[in-house]
Design a protein around this motif. Structure first.
Motif, PDB file in Angstrom:
ATOM      1  N   ALA A  79     -42.089 -20.777 -17.670  1.00 51.90           N
ATOM      2  CA  ALA A  79     -42.999 -21.796 -17.031  1.00 51.90           C
ATOM      3  C   ALA A  79     -42.908 -21.709 -15.748  1.00 51.90           C
ATOM      4  CB  ALA A  79     -42.716 -23.240 -17.611  1.00 51.90           C
ATOM      5  N   VAL A  80     -41.582 -21.714 -15.066  1.00 51.18           N
ATOM      6  CA  VAL A  80     -41.451 -21.598 -13.714  1.00 51.18           C
ATOM      7  C   VAL A  80     -41.822 -20.392 -13.118  1.00 51.18           C
ATOM      8  CG1 VAL A  80     -39.725 -21.424 -11.721  1.00 51.18           C
ATOM      9  CG2 VAL A  80     -39.310 -23.219 -13.818  1.00 51.18           C
ATOM     10  N   GLN A  81     -41.600 -19.371 -13.711  1.00 45.61           N
ATOM     11  CA  GLN A  81     -42.163 -17.990 -13.266  1.00 45.61           C
ATOM     12  C   GLN A  81     -43.856 -17.863 -13.156  1.00 45.61           C
ATOM     13  OE1 GLN A  81     -40.341 -15.687 -11.863  1.00 45.61           O
ATOM     14  NE2 GLN A  81     -41.984 -14.510 -11.090  1.00 45.61           N
ATOM     15  N   GLU A  82     -44.351 -18.609 -14.211  1.00 46.25           N
ATOM     16  CA  GLU A  82     -45.747 -18.308 -14.200  1.00 46.25           C
ATOM     17  C   GLU A  82     -46.359 -19.256 -13.246  1.00 46.25           C
ATOM     18  OE1 GLU A  82     -49.326 -19.591 -17.397  1.00 46.25           O
ATOM     19  OE2 GLU A  82     -47.053 -20.051 -18.172  1.00 46.25           O
TER      20      GLU A  82
ATOM     21  N   VAL B 266     -42.014 -27.744 -12.512  1.00 41.32           N
ATOM     22  CA  VAL B 266     -41.911 -27.909 -14.020  1.00 41.32           C
ATOM     23  C   VAL B 266     -40.437 -28.862 -14.193  1.00 41.32           C
ATOM     24  CG1 VAL B 266     -41.034 -26.405 -15.955  1.00 41.32           C
ATOM     25  CG2 VAL B 266     -42.641 -25.687 -14.136  1.00 41.32           C
ATOM     26  N   PRO B 267     -40.612 -30.023 -14.860  1.00 42.91           N
ATOM     27  CA  PRO B 267     -39.144 -30.436 -15.059  1.00 42.91           C
ATOM     28  C   PRO B 267     -38.162 -29.805 -15.753  1.00 42.91           C
ATOM     29  CG  PRO B 267     -40.928 -30.984 -16.601  1.00 42.91           C
ATOM     30  CD  PRO B 267     -41.670 -30.289 -15.749  1.00 42.91           C
ATOM     31  N   VAL B 268     -37.011 -30.053 -15.039  1.00 43.73           N
ATOM     32  CA  VAL B 268     -35.649 -29.330 -15.559  1.00 43.73           C
ATOM     33  C   VAL B 268     -35.300 -29.956 -17.088  1.00 43.73           C
ATOM     34  CG1 VAL B 268     -33.377 -28.902 -15.288  1.00 43.73           C
ATOM     35  CG2 VAL B 268     -34.911 -28.939 -13.230  1.00 43.73           C
ATOM     36  N   PRO B 269     -35.397 -29.243 -18.290  1.00 46.56           N
ATOM     37  CA  PRO B 269     -35.013 -29.789 -19.305  1.00 46.56           C
ATOM     38  C   PRO B 269     -33.489 -30.004 -19.366  1.00 46.56           C
ATOM     39  CG  PRO B 269     -34.858 -27.349 -19.473  1.00 46.56           C
ATOM     40  CD  PRO B 269     -35.421 -27.828 -18.155  1.00 46.56           C
ATOM     41  N   ASN B 270     -33.381 -31.017 -20.317  1.00 51.92           N
ATOM     42  CA  ASN B 270     -31.909 -31.670 -20.595  1.00 51.92           C
ATOM     43  C   ASN B 270     -31.074 -30.649 -21.864  1.00 51.92           C
ATOM     44  OD1 ASN B 270     -29.553 -32.999 -20.729  1.00 51.92           O
ATOM     45  ND2 ASN B 270     -30.508 -34.815 -21.821  1.00 51.92           N
TER      46      ASN B 270
ATOM     47  N   LEU C 293     -28.597 -24.935 -13.683  1.00 48.75           N
ATOM     48  CA  LEU C 293     -27.104 -24.832 -13.975  1.00 48.75           C
ATOM     49  C   LEU C 293     -26.130 -26.006 -14.045  1.00 48.75           C
ATOM     50  CD1 LEU C 293     -24.977 -22.759 -13.943  1.00 48.75           C
ATOM     51  CD2 LEU C 293     -24.730 -22.861 -11.206  1.00 48.75           C
ATOM     52  N   ALA C 294     -26.685 -26.981 -13.195  1.00 48.04           N
ATOM     53  CA  ALA C 294     -26.051 -28.192 -13.235  1.00 48.04           C
ATOM     54  C   ALA C 294     -26.328 -28.970 -14.853  1.00 48.04           C
ATOM     55  CB  ALA C 294     -26.605 -29.178 -12.273  1.00 48.04           C
ATOM     56  N   SER C 295     -27.561 -28.923 -15.253  1.00 54.19           N
ATOM     57  CA  SER C 295     -27.890 -29.366 -16.544  1.00 54.19           C
ATOM     58  C   SER C 295     -27.243 -28.701 -17.658  1.00 54.19           C
ATOM     59  CB  SER C 295     -29.387 -29.219 -16.835  1.00 54.19           C
ATOM     60  OG  SER C 295     -29.850 -29.822 -17.918  1.00 54.19           O
ATOM     61  N   SER C 296     -26.834 -27.336 -17.606  1.00 49.35           N
ATOM     62  CA  SER C 296     -26.496 -26.747 -18.795  1.00 49.35           C
ATOM     63  C   SER C 296     -24.881 -26.716 -18.640  1.00 49.35           C
ATOM     64  CB  SER C 296     -26.554 -25.356 -18.714  1.00 49.35           C
ATOM     65  OG  SER C 296     -26.476 -24.607 -17.461  1.00 49.35           O
ATOM     66  N   THR C 297     -24.260 -26.958 -17.244  1.00 45.30           N
ATOM     67  CA  THR C 297     -22.748 -26.667 -17.246  1.00 45.30           C
ATOM     68  C   THR C 297     -22.041 -28.035 -16.698  1.00 45.30           C
ATOM     69  OG1 THR C 297     -22.787 -25.703 -15.060  1.00 45.30           O
ATOM     70  CG2 THR C 297     -22.981 -24.141 -17.114  1.00 45.30           C
ATOM     71  N   GLY C 298     -23.013 -28.736 -15.991  1.00 45.31           N
ATOM     72  CA  GLY C 298     -22.228 -29.875 -15.178  1.00 45.31           C
ATOM     73  C   GLY C 298     -21.880 -29.429 -13.948  1.00 45.31           C
TER      74      GLY C 298
ATOM     75  N   VAL D 189     -30.675 -21.016 -25.674  1.00 47.13           N
ATOM     76  CA  VAL D 189     -31.328 -19.565 -25.095  1.00 47.13           C
ATOM     77  C   VAL D 189     -33.002 -19.952 -25.115  1.00 47.13           C
ATOM     78  CG1 VAL D 189     -31.972 -17.350 -25.593  1.00 47.13           C
ATOM     79  CG2 VAL D 189     -29.699 -18.187 -25.817  1.00 47.13           C
ATOM     80  N   SER D 190     -33.487 -20.547 -26.093  1.00 47.03           N
ATOM     81  CA  SER D 190     -34.792 -20.806 -26.340  1.00 47.03           C
ATOM     82  C   SER D 190     -35.258 -21.856 -25.146  1.00 47.03           C
ATOM     83  CB  SER D 190     -35.396 -21.426 -27.508  1.00 47.03           C
ATOM     84  OG  SER D 190     -36.684 -21.855 -27.754  1.00 47.03           O
ATOM     85  N   ALA D 191     -34.400 -22.861 -24.980  1.00 46.88           N
ATOM     86  CA  ALA D 191     -34.990 -23.991 -24.104  1.00 46.88           C
ATOM     87  C   ALA D 191     -35.056 -23.301 -22.593  1.00 46.88           C
ATOM     88  CB  ALA D 191     -33.781 -25.182 -23.996  1.00 46.88           C
ATOM     89  N   VAL D 192     -33.854 -22.429 -22.296  1.00 47.28           N
ATOM     90  CA  VAL D 192     -33.730 -21.680 -20.970  1.00 47.28           C
ATOM     91  C   VAL D 192     -34.822 -20.705 -20.713  1.00 47.28           C
ATOM     92  CG1 VAL D 192     -32.581 -20.235 -19.602  1.00 47.28           C
ATOM     93  CG2 VAL D 192     -31.329 -22.022 -20.892  1.00 47.28           C
ATOM     94  N   GLN D 193     -35.257 -19.800 -21.850  1.00 49.92           N
ATOM     95  CA  GLN D 193     -36.309 -19.099 -21.791  1.00 49.92           C
ATOM     96  C   GLN D 193     -37.713 -19.911 -21.409  1.00 49.92           C
ATOM     97  OE1 GLN D 193     -36.335 -16.690 -25.353  1.00 49.92           O
ATOM     98  NE2 GLN D 193     -35.093 -14.998 -24.442  1.00 49.92           N
ATOM     99  N   LYS D 194     -38.152 -20.803 -22.020  1.00 51.48           N
ATOM    100  CA  LYS D 194     -39.150 -21.487 -22.067  1.00 51.48           C
ATOM    101  C   LYS D 194     -39.435 -22.030 -20.580  1.00 51.48           C
ATOM    102  CE  LYS D 194     -39.892 -22.964 -26.852  1.00 51.48           C
ATOM    103  NZ  LYS D 194     -40.068 -23.874 -27.773  1.00 51.48           N
TER     104      LYS D 194
END
Length: 233
Positions: free
Chosen positions: A157-160, A134-138, A57-62, A148-153
């Motif tokens: 990965a986290v869920q797996e 799993v590293p948090v994507p920027n 959330l912090a990465s996507s919205t600040g 959407v694709s980045a969040v889904q991936k």
């Protein structure tokens, strides 16, 4: 009358409960307490996921929200859902078995099973909590389908990684077993209240159980449809 009697001898407990005046709300505190304990054990088990959600959330919205906020919301939400579940169980039991089955009290007592399991799970979660690395994507600058694709991936990965944990798998199996124990206790209680009228007692169990199955199947269908729509974006 002691709740521990429900563990040692369910028949004896419900016989003692039957001798008391009808009071549907007598054990309404037990579903709430079970929900609070369930929420606590859940956040202890999945605290790495809650922390990753806060980072995402912090990465996507600040906006930086402390993980404790997610913890508090999860625990309160769990208590509310547990209380509503008790109301549904009570209503469906009354529909299937009648008012004299005392479904509110019987199903209220049955929440002792998930309460005890939640306490055990909380200890297991403290000792063997799965870690998510799993590293948090920027997500800065990403929009639309790319976001959407980045969040889904990341979420997949986290869920797996989380689901591969032994304690998570064990807790999933046990959660189904606890549901069975809860309905087993309810069946004993309804039979005692109804003078061993097995047909009505079974209806008092099958009606809510079937409703839960229908709602669970509907939730899976909605989740699958939502995932399909998200994948099409």
């Amino acid at each position: 009358m002691n709740l521990l009697d429900l563990i040692r001898s369910p028949h004896r407990y419900f016989e003692a409960l039957r001798r008391l005046p009808l009071a549907p709300w007598r054990l309404s505190w037990l579903p709430v307490l079970a929900g609070l304990a369930g929420g606590l054990s859940s956040v202890l088990l999945s605290r790495s996921i809650l922390e990753s959600q806060a980072l995402l959330l912090a990465s996507s919205t600040g906006v930086q929200i402390p993980a404790g906020v997610f913890w508090a919301f999860t625990i309160i939400f769990s208590a509310a859902v547990s209380f509503l579940s008790w109301l549904v169980l009570w209503g469906m039991a009354q529909l299937g078995a009648g008012r004299e089955a005392r479904g509110g009290e019987v199903y209220g007592a049955s929440f002792l099973a998930p309460l005890l399991w939640s306490l055990v799970l909380a200890v297991l979660a403290l000792l063997f909590a799965p870690q998510v690395s799993v590293p948090v994507p920027n997500l800065g600058g990403l929009q639309g389908a790319a976001l959407v694709s980045a969040v889904q991936k990341y979420t997949a990965a986290v869920q797996e990684q989380f689901s591969a944990s032994g304690v998570v798998r064990f807790s999933t199996v046990m959660s189904y077993a606890i549901y069975l124990v809860q309905f087993w206790l309810a069946l004993i209680g309804l039979r005692v209240m109804l003078d061993e009228d097995r047909n009505r007692a079974w209806r008092g169990v099958l009606y809510p159980a079937l409703l839960y199955l229908v709602l669970g199947a509907a939730a899976l269908l909605v989740a699958g449809a939502a995932a399909g729509l998200a994948g099409a974006v």
